[in-house]
Design a protein around this motif. Structure first.
Motif, PDB file in Angstrom:
ATOM      1  N   PHE A 225     -11.614  23.902  32.458  1.00 10.81           N
ATOM      2  CA  PHE A 225     -10.825  24.936  33.268  1.00 10.81           C
ATOM      3  C   PHE A 225     -11.906  25.332  34.342  1.00 10.81           C
ATOM      4  CE2 PHE A 225      -7.500  25.293  30.030  1.00 10.81           C
ATOM      5  CZ  PHE A 225      -6.249  25.558  31.159  1.00 10.81           C
ATOM      6  N   SER A 226     -13.210  25.448  33.798  1.00 16.00           N
ATOM      7  CA  SER A 226     -14.220  25.963  34.917  1.00 16.00           C
ATOM      8  C   SER A 226     -14.324  24.858  35.903  1.00 16.00           C
ATOM      9  CB  SER A 226     -15.651  26.070  34.099  1.00 16.00           C
ATOM     10  OG  SER A 226     -15.545  26.972  33.040  1.00 16.00           O
ATOM     11  N   LYS A 227     -14.258  23.806  35.472  1.00 16.07           N
ATOM     12  CA  LYS A 227     -14.348  22.511  36.546  1.00 16.07           C
ATOM     13  C   LYS A 227     -13.164  22.668  37.633  1.00 16.07           C
ATOM     14  CE  LYS A 227     -15.798  17.811  37.279  1.00 16.07           C
ATOM     15  NZ  LYS A 227     -16.338  16.467  36.607  1.00 16.07           N
ATOM     16  N   VAL A 228     -12.153  22.512  37.067  1.00 10.79           N
ATOM     17  CA  VAL A 228     -11.040  22.423  38.015  1.00 10.79           C
ATOM     18  C   VAL A 228     -10.689  23.774  38.553  1.00 10.79           C
ATOM     19  CG1 VAL A 228      -8.391  22.511  37.608  1.00 10.79           C
ATOM     20  CG2 VAL A 228      -9.599  20.925  36.270  1.00 10.79           C
ATOM     21  N   LEU A 229     -11.050  24.863  38.244  1.00  7.62           N
ATOM     22  CA  LEU A 229     -10.715  25.848  38.954  1.00  7.62           C
ATOM     23  C   LEU A 229     -11.989  26.406  39.800  1.00  7.62           C
ATOM     24  CD1 LEU A 229      -8.945  27.985  36.249  1.00  7.62           C
ATOM     25  CD2 LEU A 229      -8.122  26.906  38.349  1.00  7.62           C
ATOM     26  N   ASN A 230     -13.319  25.688  39.398  1.00  2.00           N
ATOM     27  CA  ASN A 230     -14.407  25.854  40.113  1.00  2.00           C
ATOM     28  C   ASN A 230     -14.972  27.454  40.246  1.00  2.00           C
ATOM     29  OD1 ASN A 230     -16.478  25.136  41.957  1.00  2.00           O
ATOM     30  ND2 ASN A 230     -15.625  25.845  43.864  1.00  2.00           N
ATOM     31  N   GLN A 231     -14.961  27.809  38.726  1.00  2.00           N
ATOM     32  CA  GLN A 231     -15.538  29.148  38.327  1.00  2.00           C
ATOM     33  C   GLN A 231     -15.887  29.078  37.005  1.00  2.00           C
ATOM     34  OE1 GLN A 231     -11.524  31.262  39.258  1.00  2.00           O
ATOM     35  NE2 GLN A 231     -12.220  32.211  37.355  1.00  2.00           N
ATOM     36  N   PRO A 232     -16.813  30.000  36.671  1.00  2.00           N
ATOM     37  CA  PRO A 232     -17.222  29.885  35.187  1.00  2.00           C
ATOM     38  C   PRO A 232     -16.196  30.533  34.390  1.00  2.00           C
ATOM     39  CG  PRO A 232     -18.358  31.569  36.523  1.00  2.00           C
ATOM     40  CD  PRO A 232     -17.693  31.061  37.642  1.00  2.00           C
ATOM     41  N   LEU A 233     -15.781  29.815  33.209  1.00  2.00           N
ATOM     42  CA  LEU A 233     -14.912  30.543  32.131  1.00  2.00           C
ATOM     43  C   LEU A 233     -15.599  30.465  30.823  1.00  2.00           C
ATOM     44  CD1 LEU A 233     -12.893  29.171  34.621  1.00  2.00           C
ATOM     45  CD2 LEU A 233     -11.363  30.567  33.068  1.00  2.00           C
ATOM     46  N   LYS A 234     -15.252  31.360  30.260  1.00  2.00           N
ATOM     47  CA  LYS A 234     -15.849  31.191  28.831  1.00  2.00           C
ATOM     48  C   LYS A 234     -14.810  31.081  27.727  1.00  2.00           C
ATOM     49  CE  LYS A 234     -16.103  36.194  27.926  1.00  2.00           C
ATOM     50  NZ  LYS A 234     -17.100  37.407  27.598  1.00  2.00           N
ATOM     51  N   GLY A 290      -6.779  12.269  30.469  1.00  2.00           N
ATOM     52  CA  GLY A 290      -8.070  12.834  30.026  1.00  2.00           C
ATOM     53  C   GLY A 290      -7.922  14.352  29.966  1.00  2.00           C
ATOM     54  N   ILE A 291      -9.067  14.980  29.377  1.00  2.00           N
ATOM     55  CA  ILE A 291      -8.965  16.487  29.319  1.00  2.00           C
ATOM     56  C   ILE A 291      -8.584  17.158  30.609  1.00  2.00           C
ATOM     57  CG2 ILE A 291     -10.166  18.642  28.534  1.00  2.00           C
ATOM     58  CD1 ILE A 291     -11.429  16.709  26.478  1.00  2.00           C
ATOM     59  N   GLU A 292      -9.708  16.714  31.463  1.00  2.00           N
ATOM     60  CA  GLU A 292      -9.663  17.417  32.912  1.00  2.00           C
ATOM     61  C   GLU A 292      -8.243  17.095  33.706  1.00  2.00           C
ATOM     62  OE1 GLU A 292     -12.110  17.013  37.134  1.00  2.00           O
ATOM     63  OE2 GLU A 292     -13.365  16.604  35.163  1.00  2.00           O
ATOM     64  N   GLU A 293      -7.834  16.096  33.463  1.00  2.00           N
ATOM     65  CA  GLU A 293      -6.476  15.716  34.046  1.00  2.00           C
ATOM     66  C   GLU A 293      -5.277  16.572  33.768  1.00  2.00           C
ATOM     67  OE1 GLU A 293      -3.279  12.000  34.293  1.00  2.00           O
ATOM     68  OE2 GLU A 293      -5.215  11.746  33.537  1.00  2.00           O
ATOM     69  N   GLU A 300      -2.064  23.377  38.329  1.00  2.00           N
ATOM     70  CA  GLU A 300      -1.248  22.995  39.524  1.00  2.00           C
ATOM     71  C   GLU A 300       0.069  23.474  39.171  1.00  2.00           C
ATOM     72  OE1 GLU A 300      -3.380  18.742  41.258  1.00  2.00           O
ATOM     73  OE2 GLU A 300      -1.483  18.886  40.087  1.00  2.00           O
ATOM     74  N   ASP A 301       0.519  23.249  38.034  1.00  2.00           N
ATOM     75  CA  ASP A 301       2.030  23.685  37.880  1.00  2.00           C
ATOM     76  C   ASP A 301       2.049  25.161  37.698  1.00  2.00           C
ATOM     77  OD1 ASP A 301       2.827  21.156  37.754  1.00  2.00           O
ATOM     78  OD2 ASP A 301       2.589  20.879  35.593  1.00  2.00           O
ATOM     79  N   HIS A 302       0.943  25.661  37.402  1.00  2.00           N
ATOM     80  CA  HIS A 302       1.100  27.342  37.183  1.00  2.00           C
ATOM     81  C   HIS A 302       0.484  27.824  38.625  1.00  2.00           C
ATOM     82  CE1 HIS A 302       1.749  26.232  33.088  1.00  2.00           C
ATOM     83  NE2 HIS A 302       2.220  27.444  33.010  1.00  2.00           N
ATOM     84  N   LYS A 303       0.328  27.288  39.458  1.00  2.00           N
ATOM     85  CA  LYS A 303      -0.001  27.620  40.874  1.00  2.00           C
ATOM     86  C   LYS A 303      -1.614  28.173  40.938  1.00  2.00           C
ATOM     87  CE  LYS A 303       4.151  27.031  42.629  1.00  2.00           C
ATOM     88  NZ  LYS A 303       4.634  25.612  42.060  1.00  2.00           N
ATOM     89  N   LEU A 304      -2.151  27.715  39.984  1.00  2.00           N
ATOM     90  CA  LEU A 304      -3.627  28.432  40.117  1.00  2.00           C
ATOM     91  C   LEU A 304      -4.504  27.420  41.231  1.00  2.00           C
ATOM     92  CD1 LEU A 304      -4.317  28.646  36.231  1.00  2.00           C
ATOM     93  CD2 LEU A 304      -3.744  30.473  37.787  1.00  2.00           C
ATOM     94  N   ILE A 305      -4.139  26.588  41.521  1.00  2.00           N
ATOM     95  CA  ILE A 305      -4.801  25.557  42.341  1.00  2.00           C
ATOM     96  C   ILE A 305      -3.919  24.650  43.096  1.00  2.00           C
ATOM     97  CG2 ILE A 305      -7.116  25.175  40.966  1.00  2.00           C
ATOM     98  CD1 ILE A 305      -5.961  22.336  40.405  1.00  2.00           C
TER      99      ILE A 305
END
Length: 311
Positions: A225-234, A290-293, A300-305
């Motif tokens: 999620f951090s990589k896809v959204l380009n922000q740090p998440l924990k 894959g996990i990232e995919e 994408e489906d939830h309009k986050l990116i």
């Protein structure tokens, strides 16, 4: 080629409606099996025109709608354990499924496709896992041709506990500190539709593990999620450990559904809730996500990116 006639049980549910949409997309003629009190509006918007009124707990109603020569396949995603639909109980997963299997056999429907559970044959201590495996065995016993689709945990649960937390920089996980199999439900719906209308008869009387290309855990999900959204998440557990380990077991003494969930979590922590046959999934359904995919498509489906532009 004439469209396959498919009747879907559990069609009004979150997963069931996605399966219906995929079946229509893949060219099937869909009939939704519903109760008298079911809300049909969502299915009608998807394009469903055929409805059959029956209840898995009512043998006569099933016999009335499942008649010889009427359907090529029956698909069921019904799950009494979740109680997501009014009238569902754990008996739906035992007596109800046996009633449905018997009616299908009597109607000579060539294929029964059911949503089972990953590694359910190895989790006798978890009631709703055990019930799914027992229905697989029951289908074998009565000689009803079937395909059991065995997914792991759903990334997009109902209700969705991930989306509200993302804005706070948190990726919640129900299972922490352990690898487990997971799947994004649109993929599960696509695989189920394929099993219903396009997989060859050589795949009958078997189960197929489905999920991502590798197991996930709370940290892997947070990284994706951090990589896809380009922000740090924990990563953060949905249920705090002290509640899960101390409070819920006590409450579970008086609540069978909660007790089942606690037994599931305890079993998953053994590390066995993973697919041991990913090659079969690849052979019948194509390359595994894959996990990232999987995370990217969820976002994408939830309009986050914005959707990734295809080359």
């Amino acid at each position: 080629m004439e469209a396959k006639k498919v009747i879907v049980v559990g069609a009004t549910g979150t997963l069931g409606s996605k399966i219906v949409a995929e079946l229509i997309k893949q060219g099937a003629e869909v009939t939704a099996l519903v109760r008298k009190t079911s809300n049909r509006s969502k299915l009608e918007k998807l394009g469903v025109m055929n409805f059959a009124v029956a209840d898995m707990m009512d043998k006569i109603s099933l016999k009335d709608v499942l008649r010889p020569g009427k359907f090529d396949t029956i698909v069921t995603s019904a799950a009494g354990y979740t109680r997501n639909t009014k009238g569902d109980t754990p008996k739906t997963d035992t007596i109800g499924y046996q009633n449905l299997a018997d009616a299908t056999k009597e109607a000579r429907i060539p294929r029964f496709v059911m949503i089972s559970i990953l590694e359910c044959d190895k989790a006798d201590s978890v009631p709703h896992f055990r019930n799914k495996y027992q229905i697989e065995k029951y289908l074998e016993k009565i000689g009803q041709p079937y395909i059991a689709i065995r997914p792991g945990a759903f990334l997009d649960q109902n209700p969705d506990y991930i989306l509200p937390k993302i804005a706070k920089g948190i990726v919640p996980s129900f299972f922490t500190g352990v690898d487990y199999g997971t799947i994004y439900t649109p993929d599960l719906a696509r695989y189920t539709a394929m099993a219903a209308i396009s997989l060859p008869d050589s795949e009958l009387n078997s189960h197929i593990d489905v999920g991502w290309s590798e197991p996930v855990n709370d940290k892997k999900l947070a990284m994706a999620f951090s990589k896809v959204l380009n922000q740090p998440l924990k990563a953060e557990p949905v249920v705090p450990p002290f509640v899960l380990n101390l409070v819920l077991p006590f409450v579970g003494l008086f609540n069978g559904n909660l007790s089942d969930m606690i037994k599931m979590v305890k079993w998953v922590k053994k590390g066995d809730y993973i697919s041991h046959d990913t090659m079969k999934q690849k052979r019948v359904f194509g390359d595994l996500p894959g996990i990232e995919e999987g995370v990217r498509r969820y976002c994408e489906d939830h309009k986050l990116i914005k959707p990734k532009v295809k080359a």
